[in-house]
Design a protein around this motif. Sequence first.
Motif, PDB file in Angstrom:
ATOM      1  N   GLY A 131       0.824  -1.201   0.000  1.00  0.00           N
ATOM      2  CA  GLY A 131       0.000   0.000   0.000  1.00  0.00           C
ATOM      3  C   GLY A 131       0.857   1.250   0.000  1.00  0.00           C
ATOM      4  O   GLY A 131       2.096   1.177   0.076  1.00  0.00           O
ATOM      5  N   TYR A 161       0.965   5.589   1.426  1.00  0.00           N
ATOM      6  CA  TYR A 161       0.391   6.578   2.341  1.00  0.00           C
ATOM      7  C   TYR A 161       1.319   7.777   2.424  1.00  0.00           C
ATOM      8  O   TYR A 161       2.446   7.754   1.909  1.00  0.00           O
ATOM      9  N   TRP A 219      -9.303  -7.256   6.840  1.00  0.00           N
ATOM     10  CA  TRP A 219      -8.886  -7.814   5.564  1.00  0.00           C
ATOM     11  C   TRP A 219     -10.017  -8.657   4.993  1.00  0.00           C
ATOM     12  O   TRP A 219     -10.822  -9.245   5.716  1.00  0.00           O
ATOM     13  N   GLN A 255      -8.057  -7.275  -0.297  1.00  0.00           N
ATOM     14  CA  GLN A 255      -7.927  -5.943   0.274  1.00  0.00           C
ATOM     15  C   GLN A 255      -7.687  -6.017   1.778  1.00  0.00           C
ATOM     16  O   GLN A 255      -8.238  -6.878   2.466  1.00  0.00           O
ATOM     17  N   THR A 264      -6.920  -3.160   5.218  1.00  0.00           N
ATOM     18  CA  THR A 264      -6.744  -1.793   5.702  1.00  0.00           C
ATOM     19  C   THR A 264      -6.199  -1.808   7.123  1.00  0.00           C
ATOM     20  O   THR A 264      -6.544  -2.677   7.925  1.00  0.00           O
ATOM     21  N   THR A 310      -5.141   5.910   7.595  1.00  0.00           N
ATOM     22  CA  THR A 310      -5.671   4.609   7.176  1.00  0.00           C
ATOM     23  C   THR A 310      -5.000   4.208   5.859  1.00  0.00           C
ATOM     24  O   THR A 310      -5.120   4.914   4.858  1.00  0.00           O
ATOM     25  N   HIS A 357      -4.533   1.614   2.777  1.00  0.00           N
ATOM     26  CA  HIS A 357      -5.242   0.595   2.007  1.00  0.00           C
ATOM     27  C   HIS A 357      -4.211  -0.259   1.262  1.00  0.00           C
ATOM     28  O   HIS A 357      -3.419   0.251   0.459  1.00  0.00           O
ATOM     29  N   SER A 385      -3.277  -3.789  -1.099  1.00  0.00           N
ATOM     30  CA  SER A 385      -3.757  -4.788  -2.057  1.00  0.00           C
ATOM     31  C   SER A 385      -2.829  -5.997  -1.975  1.00  0.00           C
ATOM     32  O   SER A 385      -1.624  -5.856  -1.704  1.00  0.00           O
TER      33      SER A 385
END
Length: 217
Positions: free
Chosen positions: A70, A72, A175, A179, A181, A209, A211, A213
């Motif tokens: 992910g 951020y 999860w 996906q 988080t 948060t 996210h 994959s």
Amino acid sequence: MIKTEPHRRPGLIGMTKGTKVVLFFLALAGLSWGVYKCKYAYSYYTDLKDRPWAYSEDEHAKLLVGTWQGTYQDPDNVAKTIRLEILVPMTDDERAAKAGKRSRRRSGLGQRKDNQHFDGLATVTSKLGKEEYEIYGRVGKDDWHQLKTVHFRVVDEIQQLHKNFGVGQAETGHWQDDQLTLTVGFVYTTATGSHSSDSADPRYDKKVTIHFSRKKS
């Protein structure tokens, strides 16, 4: 009068001592192999039932274990990429080694088993450099998809980045399929390598948060 020898039935009576010893050890080896297979199977099928987030008979099942990625922005607005590797609780080799050991009685409470615990590794990369963490947390038992507090521990404090907001811990997560988080907080490392906090500075209380994959193998 002609004496006749008594008829001897074939079997162990007619075998030499050496042959009996060989057969004894073959039988013992067969028994040991059977015990090993039983212990291995029991351990595996117990994990299938108790850790559905980590094991499945379906080789295509989507589990929590595996690699996730992910992006951020940290409290200083530095763009970062994070890669998680959630490790399987026990590998096939470890299970085989465990099944091959003799069981021993343990005093006291004995070995405790936490079917919700998981651990793994995390790597964060950015223009500042690389951050490496060991991670550990717990999966909620309600549906095995809620993640409890996930801790991030710096692998090497001497090599950790300075003047940087590193990942602290995730209070909540979830999860499902491909996906995942995590809502994470941060820990600031100063130029001298110590940690600092400032209640008047909103950056220190910022939550993000992330996210993720699933990364295909």
